[in-house]
Motif scaffolding. Structure first.
Motif, PDB file in Angstrom:
ATOM      1  N   VAL A  18       7.789   2.444  -5.100  1.00 23.42           N
ATOM      2  CA  VAL A  18       6.334   2.418  -5.248  1.00 23.42           C
ATOM      3  C   VAL A  18       5.741   1.226  -4.507  1.00 23.42           C
ATOM      4  O   VAL A  18       4.731   1.350  -3.806  1.00 23.42           O
ATOM      5  N   ILE A  19       6.363   0.064  -4.652  1.00 26.10           N
ATOM      6  CA  ILE A  19       5.871  -1.131  -3.951  1.00 26.10           C
ATOM      7  C   ILE A  19       5.875  -0.899  -2.445  1.00 26.10           C
ATOM      8  O   ILE A  19       4.903  -1.219  -1.741  1.00 26.10           O
ATOM      9  N   ALA A  20       6.961  -0.310  -1.944  1.00 30.17           N
ATOM     10  CA  ALA A  20       7.061  -0.053  -0.503  1.00 30.17           C
ATOM     11  C   ALA A  20       5.996   0.938  -0.039  1.00 30.17           C
ATOM     12  O   ALA A  20       5.365   0.751   1.011  1.00 30.17           O
ATOM     13  N   LEU A  21       5.775   1.996  -0.817  1.00 24.03           N
ATOM     14  CA  LEU A  21       4.785   3.010  -0.448  1.00 24.03           C
ATOM     15  C   LEU A  21       3.372   2.442  -0.419  1.00 24.03           C
ATOM     16  O   LEU A  21       2.608   2.669   0.530  1.00 24.03           O
ATOM     17  N   VAL A  22       3.016   1.692  -1.453  1.00 22.24           N
ATOM     18  CA  VAL A  22       1.656   1.150  -1.533  1.00 22.24           C
ATOM     19  C   VAL A  22       1.450   0.060  -0.487  1.00 22.24           C
ATOM     20  O   VAL A  22       0.383  -0.022   0.139  1.00 22.24           O
ATOM     21  N   ASP A  23       2.466  -0.772  -0.269  1.00 22.85           N
ATOM     22  CA  ASP A  23       2.350  -1.808   0.768  1.00 22.85           C
ATOM     23  C   ASP A  23       2.145  -1.181   2.142  1.00 22.85           C
ATOM     24  O   ASP A  23       1.318  -1.651   2.944  1.00 22.85           O
ATOM     25  N   ALA A  24       2.895  -0.116   2.421  1.00 20.15           N
ATOM     26  CA  ALA A  24       2.750   0.567   3.713  1.00 20.15           C
ATOM     27  C   ALA A  24       1.351   1.164   3.847  1.00 20.15           C
ATOM     28  O   ALA A  24       0.732   1.098   4.922  1.00 20.15           O
ATOM     29  N   PHE A  25       0.836   1.740   2.768  1.00 16.44           N
ATOM     30  CA  PHE A  25      -0.514   2.313   2.785  1.00 16.44           C
ATOM     31  C   PHE A  25      -1.562   1.230   3.058  1.00 16.44           C
ATOM     32  O   PHE A  25      -2.469   1.418   3.887  1.00 16.44           O
ATOM     33  N   GLU A  26      -1.436   0.084   2.406  1.00 16.85           N
ATOM     34  CA  GLU A  26      -2.424  -0.982   2.588  1.00 16.85           C
ATOM     35  C   GLU A  26      -2.365  -1.564   4.000  1.00 16.85           C
ATOM     36  O   GLU A  26      -3.409  -1.890   4.586  1.00 16.85           O
ATOM     37  N   ARG A  27      -1.165  -1.680   4.555  1.00 18.83           N
ATOM     38  CA  ARG A  27      -1.060  -2.147   5.947  1.00 18.83           C
ATOM     39  C   ARG A  27      -1.696  -1.140   6.893  1.00 18.83           C
ATOM     40  O   ARG A  27      -2.378  -1.506   7.859  1.00 18.83           O
ATOM     41  N   ASP A  28      -1.485   0.122   6.599  1.00 19.93           N
ATOM     42  CA  ASP A  28      -2.032   1.195   7.428  1.00 19.93           C
ATOM     43  C   ASP A  28      -3.559   1.180   7.404  1.00 19.93           C
ATOM     44  O   ASP A  28      -4.221   1.364   8.436  1.00 19.93           O
ATOM     45  N   VAL A  29      -4.128   0.959   6.222  1.00 16.10           N
ATOM     46  CA  VAL A  29      -5.586   0.972   6.069  1.00 16.10           C
ATOM     47  C   VAL A  29      -6.236  -0.152   6.875  1.00 16.10           C
ATOM     48  O   VAL A  29      -7.354  -0.001   7.389  1.00 16.10           O
ATOM     49  N   GLN A  30      -5.548  -1.265   7.014  1.00 16.63           N
ATOM     50  CA  GLN A  30      -6.116  -2.401   7.735  1.00 16.63           C
ATOM     51  C   GLN A  30      -6.341  -2.112   9.217  1.00 16.63           C
ATOM     52  O   GLN A  30      -7.227  -2.707   9.841  1.00 16.63           O
ATOM     53  N   ASP A  32      -6.302   1.317  10.466  1.00 19.89           N
ATOM     54  CA  ASP A  32      -6.780   2.688  10.660  1.00 19.89           C
ATOM     55  C   ASP A  32      -7.728   3.033   9.519  1.00 19.89           C
ATOM     56  O   ASP A  32      -7.309   3.186   8.377  1.00 19.89           O
ATOM     57  N   HIS A  33      -9.025   3.137   9.830  1.00 18.30           N
ATOM     58  CA  HIS A  33     -10.034   3.376   8.798  1.00 18.30           C
ATOM     59  C   HIS A  33     -10.379   4.851   8.634  1.00 18.30           C
ATOM     60  O   HIS A  33     -11.353   5.191   7.963  1.00 18.30           O
ATOM     61  N   SER A  34      -9.573   5.710   9.229  1.00 17.32           N
ATOM     62  CA  SER A  34      -9.784   7.149   9.082  1.00 17.32           C
ATOM     63  C   SER A  34      -9.000   7.648   7.867  1.00 17.32           C
ATOM     64  O   SER A  34      -8.528   6.864   7.038  1.00 17.32           O
ATOM     65  N   SER A  35      -8.845   8.957   7.774  1.00 12.09           N
ATOM     66  CA  SER A  35      -8.054   9.541   6.689  1.00 12.09           C
ATOM     67  C   SER A  35      -6.557   9.481   6.978  1.00 12.09           C
ATOM     68  O   SER A  35      -5.741   9.898   6.153  1.00 12.09           O
ATOM     69  N   GLY A  36      -6.200   8.937   8.140  1.00 15.82           N
ATOM     70  CA  GLY A  36      -4.800   8.896   8.549  1.00 15.82           C
ATOM     71  C   GLY A  36      -3.874   8.215   7.560  1.00 15.82           C
ATOM     72  O   GLY A  36      -2.796   8.752   7.241  1.00 15.82           O
TER      73      GLY A  36
END
Length: 460
Positions: A18-30, A32-36
Motif C-alpha cells: 500500500v505504501i508503495a502504491l500510494v507513494d507512486a501515485f503521489e509522485r505521478d500526480v506531481q 502529471d495533472h491529468s487522469s493518467g
C-alpha cells in the motif's frame, strides 16, 4: 461476472504494498495533472486482492486523496461485488470531502450489514460527535455495546466503552459496564473500567469494591494502579482500616514496574496524609515523584516556546467571527488552582452551563497551525465552528458555556483568534500551595510532567 477473490497477503506485506502504491501515485500526480496517475494506479492494483485494494483506498483518504479513494472503491465493487467494508471506506472518503450526511448513511449501511463492526460504530459516533450531536453518538454506541455484551465480545466492548466515556457520556458508559458485569462478563479489564468510571462519577463505594476485586483476582493487579485508586475512594481515619492495609501491601508486590510502584506510593502518601502521618506521606511522595520525573522528564524549551506563542499570538484573528448566540468562558490557570470550584460556582447561575474540561481546543490548535499561512484565517474560523458545536451540543441552550480545562492558558492565542468576544478567567493561588498540591498528584497527561520536581515547578 464478479471476479474470484485473490488471496490476501500477510499484514506486513499489505502495508508495504500500500505504501508503495500510494507513494507512486503521489509522485505521478506531481508531474502529471491529468487522469493518467489514477489510470496507472488502477493498472497496478489489478493484480492485488480486494483487501489490498481497500487498504489502498483507506491510505488515499488518510493522504487527502478522497476522490482517488472513491474511484478505487468503485473498481473494487465492480470487480468483487458490494460489501459492508466498501461502504465503510466510502464513508471515510465522504467525510474527508465534507459530505457528512452521505458519510453517515454509508456508515449506517456498513454497521447494519455487520453489527459487530466496531470501526463502523466508532466512525459513525465520531461523525455525530464532531457536529455536537452527542445524543445520536450515544445511541449508536449504546446499541453497539448492548450487542457486544450479548455476543460476549469483551475486547470490542471495552474499546467502545472507552470511546463512549472519553468522548460522549461517561454515565452511559458506566451503566453499560455494570450491565456487562451483571450479565456474566467478568474480565478483570472490564471490572477495572467499572472502577475507574465509578471513581470519576463519585460512586466511591462501588469503585472501592471493583478495585478490591481486581486485587483479589489478578496476578499483577498493581500494574492497573488499583492500590492508588482504592486510596482515592474515602478519607482514612483508622490506621487499622483493612483497605489501608491493602494499599500499603502493594509496595511489597514482586516485579512492580517503576510506574506501578510510583502509583502505589502516591496511594500510600494519600492515606498517610489522611491519618496525619505527614513525615511518612512526604517520604512516599518524594520517592514517587522522583520515579515519575526520571521516567517522563520535562521539556522546558518546548514549554517556554508554547507559553511565548500564547503571549505573542501568531494566528490571525477571526475578525468576521461566527454567528454566536452565546459567550464562551474559559477558566484557566495552573492545575489545582481552583478552576473546578470556580466553574461549579458559576454554573449555579441559570444561564450558565459548564462542559467540564474539554480537550478539543488542543486538537484544533494543531489543525490551525498546520494550515498554510494563506489559509490560516479560514482554518481559525473552521476551528471556531467545530469548537462551538462541542459547547452547544444537542441539549438545552444557555447564554454562557464554560470550558474549565486549566491548561488552556497555553492556547490563549487560538482562543482569542477564534472567539474575540470570549471571556477568560485566570485562577491564581499561592505558589507554595499549588506546588504542594501538584506534588500530591499522579497525572496522566504529558502536559503536566513539570509537576514531579520542585525544581521544575520553581521555574514556572
Amino acid at each position: 461476472m464478479k471476479q474470484t477473490a485473490v488471496e490476501s497477503n500477510p499484514p506486513d506485506v499489505v502495508k508495504a504494498n500500500v505504501i508503495a502504491l500510494v507513494d507512486a501515485f503521489e509522485r505521478d500526480v506531481q508531474i502529471d495533472h491529468s487522469s493518467g496517475p489514477l489510470v496507472r494506479l488502477m493498472t497496478r492494483l489489478a493484480r492485488h486482492s480486494q483487501h489490498d485494494m481497500e487498504m489502498c483506498a483507506l491510505a488515499l483518504v488518510q493522504k487527502q486523496w478522497p476522490n482517488a479513494a472513491l474511484a478505487v472503491l468503485d473498481v473494487v465493487e465492480s470487480r468483487y461485488g458490494s460489501a459492508c467494508s466498501i461502504d465503510y471506506h466510502r464513508a471515510g472518503a465522504m467525510r474527508a470531502l465534507g459530505k457528512l450526511d452521505e458519510s453517515d448513511a454509508l456508515a449506517k449501511c456498513a454497521l447494519a450489514a455487520d453489527p459487530t463492526n466496531l470501526e463502523a460504530a466508532i466512525f459513525l459516533a465520531s461523525n455525530y460527535r464532531e457536529r455536537g450531536q452527542l445524543r445520536a453518538a450515544a445511541v449508536v454506541l449504546h446499541d453497539y455495546c448492548q450487542g457486544a455484551i450479548a455476543r460476549n465480545e469483551t475486547d470490542n466492548l471495552l474499546a467502545a466503552l472507552r470511546f463512549l466515556s472519553e468522548s460522549v457520556e461517561i454515565d452511559i458508559a458506566a451503566e453499560l459496564c455494570e450491565a456487562a458485569i451483571h450479565s456474566g462478563l467478568d474480565d478483570p479489564r472490564l471490572i477495572a473500567e467499572s472502577g475507574k468510571l465509578a471513581l470519576q462519577l463519585g460512586e466511591f463505594e462501588l469503585a472501592c469494591a471493583r478495585y478490591k476485586d481486581i486485587l483479589a483476582r489478578m496476578d499483577r493487579p498493581h500494574e492497573m494502579f488499583s492500590a492508588q485508586a482504592i486510596s482515592q475512594t474515602k478519607k482514612f481515619t483508622d490506621p487499622d482500616d483493612p483497605d489501608a492495609a491493602l494499599v500499603f501491601s502493594a509496595l511489597g508486590a514482586p516485579g512492580l514496574s517503576p510506574t506501578a510502584r510510583a502509583s502505589a506510593l502516591f496511594g500510600c502518601a494519600k492515606i498517610y496524609d489522611d491519618l496525619g502521618n505527614f513525615q511518612a506521606a512526604a517520604a512516599a511522595l518524594r520517592e514517587a515523584n522522583q520515579i515519575i520525573h526520571a521516567e517522563r522528564g520535562w521539556d522546558e524549551g518546548e514549554w517556554s516556546a508554547r507559553v511565548g506563542r500564547a503571549l505573542q499570538p501568531e494566528l490571525p484573528r477571526n475578525e468576521q467571527g461566527i454567528d454566536l448566540n452565546f459567550v464562551p468562558i474559559f477558566i484557566v490557570g495552573m492545575p489545582r488552582s481552583g478552576t473546578t470550584l470556580t466553574a461549579e460556582l458559576l454554573q449555579k447561575h441559570p444561564q450558565v452551563r459548564s462542559r467540564g474540561e474539554l480537550n478539543f481546543m488542543r486538537q484544533l490548535d494543531g489543525y490551525a497551525l498546520s494550515a498554510p499561512s494563506q489559509s490560516r484565517q479560514d482554518a481559525v474560523r473552521h476551528s471556531a465552528e467545530i469548537y462551538a458545536t462541542h459547547l452547544l451540543r444537542d441539549d438545552e441552550r444557555f447564554c454562557f458555556y464554560i470550558d474549565k480545562n486549566p491548561m488552556n492558558f497555553l492556547l490563549l492565542d487560538l482562543i482569542f483568534a477564534s472567539f474575540p468576544s470570549a471571556k477568560v478567567i485566570c485562577c491564581t493561588r499561592s505558589k507554595g500551595d499549588v506546588a504542594l498540591s501538584l506534588w500530591f498528584q499522579f497525572f496522566t497527561s504529558p502536559l503536566t510532567n513539570f509537576c514531579y520536581s520542585f525544581v521544575t515547578l520553581n521555574r514556572l
